[in-house]
Each structure stands twice: as C-alpha cells, then as structure tokens.
Design a protein around this motif. Sequence first.
Motif, PDB file in Angstrom:
ATOM      1  N   SER A   1      18.649 -66.272 -10.083  1.00 38.20           N
ATOM      2  CA  SER A   1      19.967 -65.816  -9.609  1.00 38.20           C
ATOM      3  C   SER A   1      20.059 -64.298  -9.632  1.00 38.20           C
ATOM      4  O   SER A   1      20.578 -63.671  -8.701  1.00 38.20           O
ATOM      5  CB  SER A   1      21.072 -66.427 -10.481  1.00 38.20           C
TER       6      SER A   1
ATOM      7  N   GLU B   1      15.337 -63.811 -20.484  1.00 36.64           N
ATOM      8  CA  GLU B   1      16.090 -64.971 -20.019  1.00 36.64           C
ATOM      9  C   GLU B   1      15.382 -66.266 -20.425  1.00 36.64           C
ATOM     10  O   GLU B   1      14.177 -66.400 -20.284  1.00 36.64           O
ATOM     11  CB  GLU B   1      16.225 -64.942 -18.487  1.00 36.64           C
ATOM     12  N   ILE B   2      16.140 -67.210 -20.948  1.00 37.66           N
ATOM     13  CA  ILE B   2      15.577 -68.507 -21.320  1.00 37.66           C
ATOM     14  C   ILE B   2      15.609 -69.445 -20.119  1.00 37.66           C
ATOM     15  O   ILE B   2      14.687 -70.204 -19.870  1.00 37.66           O
ATOM     16  CB  ILE B   2      16.366 -69.119 -22.502  1.00 37.66           C
ATOM     17  N   ASN B   3      16.665 -69.359 -19.343  1.00 38.80           N
ATOM     18  CA  ASN B   3      16.849 -70.246 -18.194  1.00 38.80           C
ATOM     19  C   ASN B   3      16.289 -69.574 -16.939  1.00 38.80           C
ATOM     20  O   ASN B   3      16.767 -68.519 -16.517  1.00 38.80           O
ATOM     21  CB  ASN B   3      18.349 -70.544 -18.027  1.00 38.80           C
ATOM     22  N   ILE B   4      15.259 -70.186 -16.334  1.00 39.84           N
ATOM     23  CA  ILE B   4      14.617 -69.588 -15.161  1.00 39.84           C
ATOM     24  C   ILE B   4      15.577 -69.511 -13.987  1.00 39.84           C
ATOM     25  O   ILE B   4      15.493 -68.608 -13.153  1.00 39.84           O
ATOM     26  CB  ILE B   4      13.346 -70.376 -14.774  1.00 39.84           C
ATOM     27  N   ASN B   5      16.538 -70.422 -13.911  1.00 39.88           N
ATOM     28  CA  ASN B   5      17.521 -70.390 -12.819  1.00 39.88           C
ATOM     29  C   ASN B   5      18.396 -69.141 -12.902  1.00 39.88           C
ATOM     30  O   ASN B   5      18.787 -68.581 -11.881  1.00 39.88           O
ATOM     31  CB  ASN B   5      18.393 -71.654 -12.848  1.00 39.88           C
ATOM     32  N   GLU B   6      18.676 -68.704 -14.134  1.00 38.56           N
ATOM     33  CA  GLU B   6      19.451 -67.467 -14.296  1.00 38.56           C
ATOM     34  C   GLU B   6      18.634 -66.263 -13.815  1.00 38.56           C
ATOM     35  O   GLU B   6      19.177 -65.329 -13.211  1.00 38.56           O
ATOM     36  CB  GLU B   6      19.854 -67.294 -15.761  1.00 38.56           C
ATOM     37  N   THR B   7      17.326 -66.293 -14.102  1.00 39.37           N
ATOM     38  CA  THR B   7      16.445 -65.222 -13.638  1.00 39.37           C
ATOM     39  C   THR B   7      16.414 -65.174 -12.118  1.00 39.37           C
ATOM     40  O   THR B   7      16.527 -64.108 -11.504  1.00 39.37           O
ATOM     41  CB  THR B   7      15.018 -65.434 -14.183  1.00 39.37           C
TER      42      THR B   7
ATOM     43  N   GLU C   1       9.619 -72.566  -9.203  1.00 40.65           N
ATOM     44  CA  GLU C   1      10.174 -72.292 -10.532  1.00 40.65           C
ATOM     45  C   GLU C   1       9.060 -72.065 -11.556  1.00 40.65           C
ATOM     46  O   GLU C   1       9.132 -71.138 -12.381  1.00 40.65           O
ATOM     47  CB  GLU C   1      11.083 -73.435 -10.992  1.00 40.65           C
TER      48      GLU C   1
ATOM     49  N   LEU D   1       8.161 -68.743 -13.796  1.00 43.25           N
ATOM     50  CA  LEU D   1       7.979 -68.782 -15.251  1.00 43.25           C
ATOM     51  C   LEU D   1       6.631 -68.199 -15.663  1.00 43.25           C
ATOM     52  O   LEU D   1       6.529 -67.470 -16.652  1.00 43.25           O
ATOM     53  CB  LEU D   1       8.095 -70.227 -15.761  1.00 43.25           C
TER      54      LEU D   1
END
Length: 588
Positions: free
Chosen positions: A402, A394-400, A442, A446
């Motif tokens: 989620s 995943e590039i977007n930590i928010n997606e991770t 966050e 990461l």
Amino acid sequence: MLKKEDILKVLKKYGFYSLNRAPYLYQSDGRLGVYFVWPNKQYGHLERVSYFEDEASVEEAIFKYWWFTNNKDQYCITVEFDDYEIVNPTIIYKYKNCILTVEEMRNFSAFLEQYVDPKEELIRKQLSRSVTILLSLLKEKYKEQNETFSKVTEYSENLRTLTNTFYQKLKEYQRDKKEEALESEVLIDTHDDSEEVIKRLEEEFKMLTGFDEIRDFINTLAHCIKELDFSEAHFQNVYLLNRYPYEIQDVTKKIEVLNQQLKMRKKIFKSKKDALEELESIDHTSECNKMIPVELFIETEKKKVQEKYDLIKEVSEEFLGDYLATFLESQITLPPAIHVEGTIEEIDKKRLIATVKKAYEKLSETEKSACFVASCAILRECLHVLMSLGALNEININETISKIIVNQKIDLFNTAYQTLDYYTNAKLRVKYFSILKMNSFETFMLSLVDVARVLKKIEFKIDKSFFAYFTNVDKEVIPLYLKNVFYSSHKTSYIGIVHPETPFYYSPVEIVSKIDILDNTELLERESDTIFLLKEKIDVQRKPDKLVVVKFEKERLEHNKDYTVILQMKEKSRCNYIENVIYKKQGE
C-alpha cells in the motif's frame, strides 16, 4: 630566439623523438611548445601543452617529464595542474603531497634522506588511537569478567545458604537424615589484579617511541584481550551466571514444600502429598535440565571466539583497535576517527579487488545472492524504495505494498517481478537470485525485504582508502565504479574518497537488461567487479566547490620526415567533478 630545432634537440637528448608518440613538438599562433600526455588517476589521461621562451625552460620542463616517467611508479609521483580548464596549465609534481623542485628531482636520493613524511604523524596518531581503543577494550573485558565473577559468587553464597537450609529442613522432616552441606563449584581466577595490569601497560606505552615498538605493543594488547576472551574460567562463570538462578529457584521451592509439610505435621489432618515425590518433581521439571553441559558450553563459546580472531593477522596495527571493537561488539566509546587530508594510504585497485574477493568467498550462498540482487539495476531500485519508505519494519506485506502504491512506485516492482519470472531468465534466476521467492508477487516482495535485512548484517571493510565514481549519493543503495564512466554522458562525475574501515559490499557480476527493444525482458550476466554502499551505514562530506576538468585532443598534425608537429588542439569534453569524502557512520 627559440627555434623548433632547439626543442627537438632537447627532446632527443631525453629519448623523445616527436615521431609516433608523445611528447610532440607543438607550434601554434607563432608560439613554440611541447605537447604532453599526463596520466591522472581520477580524471584519466589529460593532453596538455607547455610553451617556452628559451632553451633553459625547455630543458627544465622536458627533464621533469623524463624524470617523472621513469620514477612515477617506483616512488608514486603524481602530477597536478594549477588550472584544469586551460590547455597550457602550470605543471606541479608531487611526492607524497610534497611539491618537488627540479633540484630535488636531480638530487632525489639526498632529498629522500632529508624528507620527513607528513604521513608519519598520521600513522603515529592512528597507532596511538588503536592503543587507546585496545586499553579501553582490556578494561571493559576485566570489568565484565570481574562483575560476572562477583555476581556468580553472590549467587553461589546465596545458593549455599539456601541449600544448607534445605538439608536442615529435610533432616527435620525425615528425622534421621544426615545433614549435608553444599560444596560450591570451584571458581578460577579469583585474584583481581586488573587495575595494576592496566596501569603498568599505560606506563609502558608512554615510554615507547619507535613505530615497531608501538606495533609490537599493540599486538601484545590484542593478545591479552584474546587470552581473556578465551578464558575458560570466564566461560564457566557465564554458564553459572545463567544456571544458578534456576538452582536457587529450585531449592527455594523445595524449602517451601518442606515448610508446608512440617506445618501439616502439627495439624490433626495430615497432608496426603508425599514430600519426597514433590521434591523429585521439582528436580524433574527444573530449567537446569534444559541447559547443555558446561564442557559443551565452553567448547561452543571457544569456537565463536575463534571466528572473531581468524582474520586478525590481515588487519594492520593502525586499525586493530577498531577491528576488535567491532567484532567483540564492544560498548566502549571510540575516539574520533583521524582524517588528515591527502595522507591516508590508498590501496591499489587490483589489491582492493583481490582482498574483497577473499572475503566474498566466505559468505554464505544466501549472502552472496543478496549481493547479486543489489548488483542488478532494476532490483537495486526496488531495494531503494523499500529502504527509503521504511518498509523493512512492516510486519504486514499488504501495508508495505500500500505504501508503494501511494508513492507511485508499484510499476517498478511489477516490472522487476515480471522480468525475473520471464522464461529466458530462469537460469539466471536460479544461479544468482535464489534468495528471491517467485511463487507470487507478495512472496517476491517479502523476499526483497529479506534481501535488505541480509545486506544490513554483512559488509566488507579494508584498512586503506580507495576512490571510486558514482552518480547519486542520495540513493539507499549506492553503486560505485572503479573507472570513470560518467564524464562523457553525464557531464558531472562524483568522486567518492572512501576512507578506511568504511563498510561496503561486493559482487563479482552485474546483472543488466538486454539492450533490445524487441526483447527488453531478458537479463544478461556481465562479469564486472561491482562495489556498492548502503546509505544508512555511511557519512558523506561533500566539498563545496566543483572542479571543472576539460579534455583536449589533437586536431591538426603535420608529419615531416624527421618529426611530427601538432598545430592545433581542440576541446573534446568538459566534466564537473564533485568530490565526496565517505566515512563509516559514527556509532556504527
């Protein structure tokens, strides 16, 4: 009829007095026997009883035990039971997986002279496999270097033709310019005798019979590969392979400039551009200017290659092929790994730790910190979740985050973050978890992803097998324990027979939570040699049957003036052992 005095007499004959240490006289339900304590490397010390009907059977059993205690360390003698659930099993003595009789024990020197070690066949197969891999590597190196040379020669001829065309055009443009010709860079090792060399080596190997000869041959092959790896001619050609396309591009542009200028001469309106300035501009903006000098390139590549060979002396010939194939990042197809039940050499636990400690000390501080993270139970669980959810891509930590919320695992990460952020853990955080960033939740997430990525790039390997214990092979990060700490609490203990060259990880400490209800946020440093695996790097073969091992202990004893007799045994614990054979994942 057998009497107590008969057993005590035989015991004393071999230096056993049934007073304050095993073996002891045993008497229960009208039967006479001897209580023994048997060491077992996998299940711990096992207390068992042997019953006897006559003095001859007593003599044989106690002689075997005496002989075993005196020779087990020197000759690696092992003991097995035909049944691990009963108090009086049949005792089986083994030397290198071969069952020993009492006659062979009494004449062990003669037995050793006639003994054919089944392990020798495995060693021969492993050595032959290593030769096969090294010959394939040698062919690959020759092919790679010949193809590089061929391509560079093609580029060189193309560049020569274009450059001569350029000078002709330049002469025509300047009218009085003396024609020049390109002198190509000198390429070394133009003669290719690789097929002849490989054929000669293959014929030489067929003539070898002794292990020492084959080992010398393997080292010779490794030396040939090393010489090719250090070839300055090849380094030069690799450099030119990257440089020539830019030079060809530059000279092509120059020819186009001159062609354009020569066409303009025939027109009434001449070009205002200065061709020589354009040519200088092409030279000035050339990609060649960004390349380092060839001498520096060769020096840098030599250093990289040297790093690959620094540890080669520590690798046995049986696994030298696998070692070089891994570190040279070869594309050859490896022959199937050789797995022969019970014959692979096992490394002593002390030597195992000493070996991995040396490799551990060579890690960077970031790599060591990643190993510390995996040694901490709560952080290891976080890594398991991240890996199992595929969150590393995943590039977007928010997606991770989620994904973790959806899988109801976010509390685990919150607890880990708050625990590390707690003021009493500041010193441990700085000392062991420098790779983790605590600026925000966050950034913490990461940095955990970074830990997983770092772990995937490092690993430890040894050329012998070892066994360890674990609770769950389905985790992404699997901690192994060199001592069996599970049988009493879990009632099931998984044994992992880790085969040679299997990648694993090491940490000299384990970070654990303080067992204190009032202060469960404090972490403690525990000196403990911690070994763990990454599930994605291993294949596991599980035996279908479990082995039930019962531990017995003395319950009633009677102390007499001259001897002690045990009157009753009782069951202490019962554990289901499930054996797993762990290999390096094929294709890794």
